[in-house]
Design a protein around this motif. Structure first.
Motif: not given
Length: 197
Positions: A21, A60-61, A63-65
């Protein structure tokens, strides 16, 4: 004390930093791939402002997944699939993309030799972008992404028959648009020659 900015020279290092992250890695991914991923979103959504919104949601998807990326293929290819999925989700929210639009019967086939000699890839991209949303979506999934009709049906929530119909209509409409360009080009060329006499 000088601030050192890490260099993500390899894809595996970049992915590892994303999995930790690291904000700088996220910025590098956006800067490195943003314009290419925006082009993917534009092919589906058609409107630049909406495509930018889809792009942001897509990143965003990503980075989050990032933990779902297994390294079986390229990171860029995985990210591209995320952007296609995000674009399809956007289109589902706007259900008008499923509506078929009437298409006049094409009576004359385009001159493919003329098209090969005169059409540039930018022209073709522009013509595809002018297709109605449903046609454009199925055409992109089939002709560019390489999905078959069963996969398209699963991704979009339409039947295989509708997918085939949308593709057929997209091709016919593209042929009509190429024919219109050809006619316009030849007419302009004729008037240009006449003016030079």
């Amino acid at each position: 004390m000088a601030l050192t900015i890490p260099h993500y020279l390899t894809e595996s290092r970049l992915v590892a930093a994303l999995q930790q992250q690291e904000a700088r890695a996220q910025r590098v991914v956006y800067e490195r791939y943003g314009s290419r991923m925006l082009a993917v979103c534009m092919r589906y959504v058609g409107n630049h402002d909406d495509a930018e919104e889809v792009l942001i949601d897509g990143f965003m998807r990503v980075y989050n997944r990032i933990g779902q990326f297994r390294g079986d293929g390229s990171f860029e290819g995985w990210m591209r699939r995320v952007m296609v999925t995000e674009s399809l989700m956007y289109l589902r929210k706007n259900k008008a993309w499923r509506q078929e639009q009437p298409l006049d019967t094409i009576t004359v086939e385009p001159d493919y030799e003329w098209a090969d000699a005169n059409l540039q890839s930018e022209d073709l991209i522009r013509l595809v972008a002018q297709l109605p949303d449903g046609y454009r979506t199925v055409f992109n999934l089939y002709a560019i992404e390489g999905y078959n009709h069963a996969e398209i049906a699963e991704l979009t929530g339409i039947s295989e028959g509708t997918s085939k119909s949308q593709l057929s209509r997209a091709r016919a409409l593209l042929q009509q648009k190429v024919r219109n360009m050809e006619t316009g080009y030849k007419t302009a060329s004729h008037y240009g020659k006449a003016a030079n006499r």
